[in-house]
Write an enzyme that holds these catalytic residues in place. Structure first.
Site, PDB file in Angstrom:
ATOM      1  N   LYS A  79      26.169  20.649  59.743  1.00 16.46           N
ATOM      2  CA  LYS A  79      24.946  20.168  60.399  1.00 16.46           C
ATOM      3  C   LYS A  79      25.294  19.612  61.778  1.00 16.46           C
ATOM      4  O   LYS A  79      26.313  18.917  61.944  1.00 16.46           O
ATOM      5  CB  LYS A  79      24.310  19.092  59.520  1.00 16.46           C
ATOM      6  CG  LYS A  79      22.924  18.633  59.958  1.00 16.46           C
ATOM      7  CD  LYS A  79      22.335  17.672  58.915  1.00 16.46           C
ATOM      8  CE  LYS A  79      20.943  17.206  59.297  1.00 16.46           C
ATOM      9  NZ  LYS A  79      20.396  16.255  58.303  1.00 16.46           N
ATOM     10  N   SER A 154      15.696  17.143  56.932  1.00 13.15           N
ATOM     11  CA  SER A 154      16.131  17.579  58.240  1.00 13.15           C
ATOM     12  C   SER A 154      17.287  18.589  58.201  1.00 13.15           C
ATOM     13  O   SER A 154      17.554  19.221  59.228  1.00 13.15           O
ATOM     14  CB  SER A 154      16.551  16.381  59.089  1.00 13.15           C
ATOM     15  OG  SER A 154      17.612  15.703  58.475  1.00 13.15           O
ATOM     16  N   SER A 178      16.873  14.338  53.166  1.00 16.67           N
ATOM     17  CA  SER A 178      17.103  15.481  54.049  1.00 16.67           C
ATOM     18  C   SER A 178      18.100  16.524  53.591  1.00 16.67           C
ATOM     19  O   SER A 178      18.286  17.511  54.288  1.00 16.67           O
ATOM     20  CB  SER A 178      17.548  14.971  55.419  1.00 16.67           C
ATOM     21  OG  SER A 178      16.461  14.314  56.037  1.00 16.67           O
TER      22      SER A 178
END
Lengths: 491, 103, 486
Positions: A79, A154, A178
């Site tokens: 990420k 997210s 997330s």
């Protein structure tokens, strides 16, 4: 373990055993990225050269008889809020679009030491604030099951990379759900560790007392292995528990006989019918497998989401103050330093980030501290106590991960509050610091994946993964995504 | 503890934006004032809870006294750091004047 | 403009003193804690506040903070850190990690040399900021073209000591800072150099009607770089506020900058009222809870404080009445932490008065040298002066050299041509002169002390000035005494 049961582990085993080279595995996955990335937008940057170098190093170790690690040659997406030295780490924000950190996050060092090959930095909602990846400054990621829908957020990019098969595993981060929520919406496994078991050093902070890094994978076994690799004490993180690396992957097959499972009423109320149905079916499967299943009510959980938003936004408003145009990142020139600061932030941050900063600043400001921030901290205590009471009767708790399945792109962007409600099932675990796991279990009537959540007390990842593995074993075969190539889903 | 009113005016939003160092125009201020008011009202459900003498939890962890020895660790290479800076002079970060025009 | 307040207004002064701690590394990271290095060479992700960085607390900094607390008679409490949120280019995170309502040290007190007591409200830990240099327009903030920032100092550990508003005059304020500085140096936690910025003082000054309890509006005075500035600024501020109040007006609460050249305080551009720092507990750090065993261990490391050290030096004089000039010397010596030198020399048979004088006068003017000089060499040198081998002038010259470059005092004396005749050579020279002047010797033996001058002169001539007068006289007396015994 087979390629179906544990795709990443079996890849690593093949690489270690010389059946296939890391270089070949990397090329294969870079080719998959080449095929599908255009339609899916999972990545902020694809790291072809770096990946090939890392793969070459793994092959060198194998040839030299050195141990290349438990994830030898396995491609992984990271990420883009995790620092990678010399490689852009943008947090999907304009304010950091060009920033190259001078250091690696601890988890990045650990996955590399384990032999994993970082093939790309994955897309996220800007600064991890969002539940759909639509808040990314570089465009949203698309759900491989229906590219007109969100993958969740997210950690949407990481979820898409894994769900589409572009990488078998990925690292994501959680503050309010997330990792779990996008995992559920994309039909893969996502896990949030006990707060403090995985070092946050190098994770760009959103809300410090809530943030945790965790694995996304195509199977529970792979998620557990990746967790074992990244977890363990780090002296660079004062909130890191002084515990060695765990070994959860080993005990997965022990079954769920005599395990006491509580289905949380509040995690199925107000949730879509199809999702509720899948959760009940999963619970029945656990019962069939020997667990004792019952319903439990934890009413305090209803306050989890509002408390979460106050706390997370408050901490975020402070954590994001440093983006001021002085030392790195975007700078908008102005005649004085304060104006430069405000102009930089106005241009560099997207609307959601600004909204959260405003909310957080408000919650902390004089006159409101006690009513908002202070009160939210007390609600946190109430939730921890409520969970503790539930865990007197149960070993794990289950419920829905997300109140619905993947929603259409653009359908919630104008209504922030409705977007926030995506976290209603996940946020309480973040507040309590407890571990939680989302396992795919069937689909809804549109064929969109549903995730079932397993919650456990602090430091009980072992039993959490075991129950997750049992659910996975009994789950109906998930269809392959419309975009992507999943070896493990071939019947 | 007085219960705050949750309506947010544009002036409230402007004050918060100043504190938060966000240069927002009128349209944004109005938009945020409205959206924030809704969120604040939702979040203020927590104000409604009777928490009595419940202590706040700052951390889910029971840790204390996490300390490191007073030993040198190599610093970063200055060039690598400054290469990321928007403006540099004489090995330092350059910024517009603190009390420049308009401040 | 009178320097005396009218009898109506009583000054109420509180001082905030920040001191840098003498740790090797910074408060939250392992970067070097040093003054004067090349800009931005002692930085890392943590002290630069890079995205993803996290603080880890320095054990030594906590122990130094505890030493300061104990030295000031504070209670040591479990404490946490808070974030104080505001923007300034020299703040890497745009919040300062500090302690707010749960600080490590509370409720102490300082006894000043004039016998007054000043309460210490708290002494807490916090991190320092970077350094901003304003360029253009004479280097002052108001006319600068731009600013340059160096983060070497960002993250350096500080202790902030907040006094109660018990101070009533500029003189008392000065005494407070002197004594506090001496204590900080004595504790080993700080080197207390105001001019170098490792000790910074801000003064809060207000006036109230004499005999009342309510505090008046106060102003905070900054930019006080020496004790002299401190007392001048306070005196100026008292007068300024007196004039305002006498005219029936209100004092405006503000921060004021001391302008050393102009000799006045200047109100800084008025900002919005009390800035909202939005304090909240620092989530990246965990509480510091010093148990009794730890506190005790730190206390045991703490040597005697200045007051006790002054007493010990006075005690060297065996109950003699101590004149004020000597008290001055004692204060100087203790303030600079040089009393161990005096004590060591005194224990090495050097008369205390001599040890004290040389240390207060000569050693204190070369502090670097005085802090590293070999104690045995120091003592040996003073013994040479004491037994007459060196004159006091010669001794001071040798001492300067000894402090500057070390070495053996006798060697240094020889190099400087202060060839001190050894006792044997002196005795030989005296014996020869006696032989040549037997009738004078007979008269001397009978008690004619004036002749010692004659003999000294003769010995000086014979040794071409190399003999030491005192040593000659001592030898004459020794011989005479021996004769008496025979």
């Amino acid at each position: 373990m087979t390629a179906q049961e544990a795709p990443a582990l079996s890849l690593a085993s093949d690489v270690r055993g010389g059946k296939v080279s890391a270089a070949e595995v990397t090329e294969r996955h870079l080719a998959l990225i080449g095929s599908y990335e255009g339609s899916l937008g999972a990545f902020v940057s694809v790291l072809e050269d770096e990946a090939r170098k890392e793969a070459a190093e793994v092959d060198r170790k194998v040839a030299a008889g050195e141990d290349p690690g438990p994830l030898a040659g396995v491609p992984i997406a990271v990420k883009d809020n995790l620092c990678t030295r010399g490689i852009p780490t943008t947090c999907s924000s304009r304010i950091l679009a060009q920033w190259r950190p001078p250091y690696d996050a601890t988890v990045v060092t650990r996955i590399r030491e384990a032999g994993a090959v970082v093939v790309g930095k994955s897309n996220l909602d800007e600064f991890a604030m969002g539940s759909s990846t639509e808040n990314s400054a570089f465009g949203p990621s698309k759900n491989p099951y229906d590219t007109g829908r969100v993958p969740g957020g997210s950690s949407g990019g990481s979820a898409v990379a894994v769900a589409s098969g572009m990488t078998p595993i990925a690292l994501g981060s959680e503050t309010g759900g997330s990792i779990r929520q996008p995992a559920a919406l994309c039909g893969i496994v996502g896990m949030k560790p006990t707060y403090g078991t995985v070092s946050r050093y190098g994770l760009v902070a959103f809300a410090s007392s809530l943030d945790q890094i965790g694995p996304l994978a195509q199977s529970v076994a792979d998620a557990a292995t990746l967790y074992d690799v990244i977890a363990g004490h780090d002296p660079l993180d004062s909130t890191s528990l002084d515990r060695p690396s765990p070994r959860t992957a080993a005990g997965l097959g022990e079954g769920v006989g005599k395990v006491r499972v509580g289905v949380i009423k509040e995690l199925i109320e107000g949730v879509d019918d199809a999702v509720v149905a899948r959760v009940r079916e999963a619970a029945e499967e656990l019962q069939r497998a020997g667990a004792g299943v019952d319903e439990v009510s934890v009413p305090e959980l209803g306050y989890g989401l509002p408390a979460y938003y106050l706390l997370a936004s408050a901490e975020a408003s402070s954590n994001l103050a440093r983006y001021d145009g002085v030392r790195y990142g975007l700078r908008i020139d102005a005649p004085n330093a304060e104006a430069m600061n405000s102009a930089t932030r106005a241009t560099g941050f997207g609307a959601e980030v600004k909204r959260r900063i405003m909310l957080g600043t408000y919650a902390l400001s004089a006159g409101y501290y006690d009513a908002y921030y202070g009160q939210a901290q007390r609600v946190r205590t109430l939730i921890i106590r409520a969970f503790a009471r539930a865990y007197e009767r149960f070993d794990v708790l289950v419920g829905a991960t997300s109140p619905g399945t993947a929603f259409p792109l653009g359908s919630k962007v104008d209504d922030p509050l409705s977007m926030y409600l995506s976290d209603v099932c996940t946020a309480p675990s973040n507040l309590a610091g407890h571990p939680a796991l989302s396992v795919p279990f069937g689909t809804d009537e549109l064929g969109l994946p549903v995730g079932v959540q397993v919650l456990a007390p602090a430091l009980e990842e072992g039993i959490m993964f075991r129950v997750g593995a049992a659910i996975e074993a009994a789950a109906p075969q998930l269809p392959a995504p419309r975009v992507g190539a999943r070896e493990d889903l071939r019947t | 503890m007085t219960k705050p009113s949750h309506g947010l005016t544009r002036d409230d939003a402007a004050y918060v934006a100043r504190l938060a160092r966000l240069d927002l125009d009128t349209a944004e201020l109005d938009l945020f004032a409205g959206q924030l008011a809704a969120v604040v009202e939702y979040a203020a459900q927590v104000s409604a809870l009777d928490t009595g003498d419940v202590p706040p939890t700052a951390h889910p962890l029971p840790l204390q006294n996490v300390l490191r020895p007073d030993e040198l660790v190599p610093s970063l290479d200055r060039d690598e750091v400054l290469s990321q800076a928007p403006d540099v002079e004489a090995g330092r970060f350059k910024v517009p004047p603190i009390l420049g025009e308009g401040s | 403009m009178s320097l005396k307040t009218t009898p109506e207004w009583e000054p109420v002064i509180g001082l905030e003193v920040h001191t840098e701690l003498k740790t090797e590394t910074k408060l939250f990271c392992g970067c070097r804690n040093a003054f004067g290095d090349e800009p931005n060479t002692n930085i890392c992700p943590v002290c630069l506040g890079l995205p993803g960085s996290l603080p880890v607390l320095n054990l030594k900094a906590v122990e130094f903070a505890m030493r300061v607390g104990l030295a000031l008679g504070c209670d040591i409490k479990p404490s946490i850190f808070h974030r104080k949120n505001y923007f300034y280019p020299d703040m890497p995170k745009d919040y300062q990690t500090t302690q707010y309502d749960e600080p490590i040290n509370v409720n102490g007190c300082l006894l000043l040399a004039d016998g007054s007591r000043v309460g210490i409200v708290r002494a807490h830990m916090e991190e320092d900021t970077g350094k901003t240099t304003h360029v253009g327009g004479g280097g002052r903030i108001h006319d600068a073209d731009y600013a340059l920032v160096d983060y070497n100092r960002a993250g350096v550990p500080l202790v902030e000591i907040v006094s109660a508003p018990d101070i009533r005059s500029a003189t008392q304020a000065r005494l407070y800072v002197s004594e506090l500085r001496a204590i900080l140096v004595a504790s080993g936690a700080s080197d207390g150099r105001m001019e170098e910025g490792s000790l910074r003082v801000d003064a809060n000054v207000s006036l109230r009607a004499a005999g009342t309890e309510t505090f008046g509006t106060r102003c905070e005075i900054k930019n006080l770089n020496s004790l002299r500035s401190l007392s001048r600024a306070i005196e100026y501020e008292i007068v300024r506020q007196t004039e305002i109040l006498d005219a029936g007006d209100q004092v405006v609460q503000q921060t004021r900058h001391w302008d050393e050249e102009a000799g006045r305080t200047v109100g800084l551009r008025s900002k919005e009222e009390a800035f909202d720092y939005r304090y909240f507990p620092e989530p990246d750090l965990v509480p510091v809870v010093p148990d009794f065993a730890w506190q005790h261990a730190v206390g045991a490391e703490l040597g005697p404080m200045p007051a006790e050290r002054r007493e010990r030096l006075i005690a060297l004089f065996d109950g003699e009445e101590v004149p004020s000039a000597r008290i001055e010397q004692i204060n100087t010596v203790v303030e600079h932490g040089l009393d161990p030198l005096v004590t060591y020399a005194a224990e090495g048979d050097v008369p205390p008065a001599l040890a004290l004088a040389r240390t207060a006068n000569e050693a204190a003017s070369d502090l670097e040298g005085a802090r590293t000089v070999d104690k045995d060499s120091y003592t040996a040198l003073l013994r040479l002066e004491n037994d007459g081998t060196l004159t006091s002038k010669q001794s001071r010259e040798v001492l300067a050299e000894l402090l500057r470059r070390g070495g053996d005092p006798r060697e240094i004396a020889r190099r400087m041509g202060f060839e001190t005749l050894g006792t044997d050579s002196t005795a030989k020279a005296v014996a020869e002169v006696i032989e040549a002047n037997l009738s004078e010797w007979a008269r001397y033996l009978e008690g004619d002390d004036k002749l010692s001058g004659f003999f000294t002169g003769q010995v000086m001539k014979a040794t071409r000035g190399k003999a030491n007068g005192k040593a000659v006289v001592a030898e004459l007396q020794r011989l005479r005494a021996q004769k008496g015994i025979d």
